[in-house]
Enzyme design. Sequence first.
Site, mmCIF file in Angstrom:
data_model
loop_
_atom_site.group_PDB
_atom_site.id
_atom_site.type_symbol
_atom_site.label_atom_id
_atom_site.label_comp_id
_atom_site.label_asym_id
_atom_site.label_seq_id
_atom_site.Cartn_x
_atom_site.Cartn_y
_atom_site.Cartn_z
ATOM 1 N N TYR A 163 39.620 39.336 31.407
ATOM 2 C CA TYR A 163 39.029 40.079 32.522
ATOM 3 C C TYR A 163 38.748 41.523 32.092
ATOM 4 O O TYR A 163 37.624 41.928 31.975
ATOM 5 C CB TYR A 163 39.931 40.014 33.751
ATOM 6 C CG TYR A 163 39.293 40.621 34.983
ATOM 7 C CD1 TYR A 163 38.376 39.897 35.727
ATOM 8 C CD2 TYR A 163 39.602 41.921 35.392
ATOM 9 C CE1 TYR A 163 37.772 40.442 36.846
ATOM 10 C CE2 TYR A 163 39.007 42.475 36.518
ATOM 11 C CZ TYR A 163 38.094 41.740 37.234
ATOM 12 O OH TYR A 163 37.504 42.291 38.345
ATOM 13 N N SER A 170 33.366 37.340 37.251
ATOM 14 C CA SER A 170 33.121 38.625 37.884
ATOM 15 C C SER A 170 33.009 39.700 36.807
ATOM 16 O O SER A 170 32.112 39.629 35.961
ATOM 17 C CB SER A 170 34.241 38.919 38.886
ATOM 18 O OG SER A 170 33.898 39.963 39.748
ATOM 19 N N ASP A 217 27.480 34.357 47.351
ATOM 20 C CA ASP A 217 28.302 35.414 46.760
ATOM 21 C C ASP A 217 27.723 36.759 47.159
ATOM 22 O O ASP A 217 26.705 37.197 46.613
ATOM 23 C CB ASP A 217 28.339 35.266 45.233
ATOM 24 C CG ASP A 217 29.348 36.207 44.585
ATOM 25 O OD1 ASP A 217 29.841 37.120 45.282
ATOM 26 O OD2 ASP A 217 29.641 36.026 43.396
ATOM 27 N N HIS A 233 32.196 34.306 46.096
ATOM 28 C CA HIS A 233 32.739 34.862 44.863
ATOM 29 C C HIS A 233 33.968 34.100 44.374
ATOM 30 O O HIS A 233 34.432 34.322 43.266
ATOM 31 C CB HIS A 233 33.086 36.335 45.079
ATOM 32 C CG HIS A 233 33.186 37.131 43.828
ATOM 33 N ND1 HIS A 233 32.140 37.268 42.939
ATOM 34 C CD2 HIS A 233 34.215 37.844 43.301
ATOM 35 C CE1 HIS A 233 32.519 38.023 41.932
ATOM 36 N NE2 HIS A 233 33.776 38.388 42.118
#
Length: 720
Positions: free
Chosen positions: A493, A573, A656, A691
């Site tokens: 991430y 993301s 999203d 999302h």
Amino acid sequence: MPPRNFLRAPLALAFAMIAPTVAQAGGDAATTASAAGLIYPSTERGDTVDPQFGVDVADPYRWLEDDVRVNPKVAAWVAAQNQVTDAYLDTLPGRDLFAKRMTELYNYERFGLPRKAGARYFYSRNDGLQPQSVLFVREGLKGEGRVLIDPNLWAKDGATALAEWKPSEDGRHLLYAVQDGGTDWRIVRVKDVATGKDLSDEVRWVKFSALNWAKDGSGFYYSRFPEPKEGEAFQSLNENHAVYFHKLGTAQSEDVLIHATPDKPKLNNSAIVTDDGAYLLVVGSEGTDERYGLTLYPIGKTVGKPIVLVDDFANNWEYVTNQGTRFTFLTNKGAPRQRIVSLDIRKPSSVTELVAENEATLVGASRVGDRIILSYLGDAKSEARMVALDGKPVANIHLADIGSASGFGGKSADPETFYAFSSFARPTTIYRLDTKTGKSEIFAEPELTFKPDDFTVEQRFFKSKDGTEVPMFLVMKKGVDRAKGSPTLLYGYGGFNVSLTPAFSPTRLAWVDKGGVLAIVNLRGGGEYGKAWHDAGRLANKQNVFDDFIGAGEYLIAEGVTGKGQLAIEGGSNGGLLVGAVTNQRPDLIAAALPAVGVMDMLRFDRFTAGRYWVDDYGYPSKEADFRNLLSYSPYHNIKDGTVYPAVLVTTADTDDRVVPGHSFKYTAALQHANAGDKPHLIRIETRAGHGSGKPTDKIIAEAADKYAFAAKWTGLSVE
């Protein structure tokens, strides 16, 4: 991408990359075929060019930013892409086998953290494969649970979810939010717990809001945005967030405005009712950074005049408790790894330290009875400690194995709390803790369809490009032949102060169960080691995140964990941005890339919905230095014509409204247009999903099975 804690390359590279952008890359997309015999749908290319700081930035797929539910041309493009992708995925032999194993691993009873209100206990439960978890209530700790809300009855496709919920202080009423199709917007309603019937109250246009009851149960505080113009709810910028009070039995039009900041429309404002019910604390923030302002309102029969406690928006301030006018906060002011302090609201500038910063990162604190429970991360693993209200140590809370603990919520008048513990190979177990005795007991433990002891977890450290030591967890099945490399899924991430801690995932465990290795890397930009670790991976330092991820892949190959051509990378993301950027920078390192709901156009991310919050991590595209840095790694703008790319499966969803799907649409169109090799470059677009939150179980399994069958195909993992 959190709504709030809801980029580095040489300057010359910014110019070097602008020439072969999507405006000049490749031939006619309609005739570009892959080795799998794919013919990608033709995608219209516009002539949009934005001059920025002397650079002509081509954006031929600007039209794909439009809402798929409003623009029929975009809807047709989505349908055509899904048709090609579905046809290809249908050919993968591992798809059904992954889906079958994931279904088996998901099929266990799951509980959420209980909340006590009055004599009642509220908790969620999923029998295993229900699309959405069901909310139950018990009369007393040992009482029989009864269904209070079953969101599976709300929609045929299971895509309408129960989001946030909170019982009133006496347990008579339940405040709950409905999330439809994965959107961030909420509809808030109130239920009578005894009868199970809804009251007439309904509040709309709620987003990024805490839900807080008044102590007397007469109503609740919430935050909302103004109602968007017709057709703009999906993509409009989120501004003018304000706090309201809703009195039970009244219409939303009668709600009382408590706190608004029209002079600062970009501020988010979230309200907290203090432990004693005497104050309403409004926390203001502009971006995703933990940099807050604090405004306090005395509340009684009426709301008193505001008291400004913090107005510099420079540090994290998380309310822990208060005793009259003395308030306790968790803060990073003067402590990058955070500490506990107190202050008197009559003299807020005078701060007293209760718990000093130490080597582990303090990530949470809550008051339960006359104790404060502190949650720490030590090398990305959870630790928990108890202190007295004055900060003096009481005891450490024993946690089993390498894992993650969460919860520890409670009340100042009750020593009882609950927490959840999970690890990579063990699903969540719920514990009840008595803070007076320090004794923990199991409240809910799942019966499993697999043996956790069949898997092994280890933590390793490797050196990144600049010599920084970076931790990484490896999960594999016992008995895997470690003399030769195994197909490996590398997940990361690296942003927004988000820490990746050990957690159970049935879908990823299916990859490991089939003989693959799972690697979770704690990249800079996260919060594993406090503010300095976060700062080292954002703004001008963002390239460090990509270097860390690349370094992890190189380490796995060098150590023989995986082999050349056996590495798949995954992220969602901000992690989707990570995968897109690293795929551009090191396509030779990767066999398959799985970017999910990614931020792919770094020059326009701040123009849609929650994107404006992300400038804290990415910078401002409108500022020249930030623009050049963003352009240097923006996935959409740095696709290299003539370079052989790995197999890529992009995933996104039509609802999203956090990272709008136009990011993924434009990136995919550019990749398919480029002369980027003969491996498949596909996009999978889910309908009535957002999302990630609120997605029903069957859709989670279907998407994961598609992704991991795709990765298995291109890394050589034998699924059968």
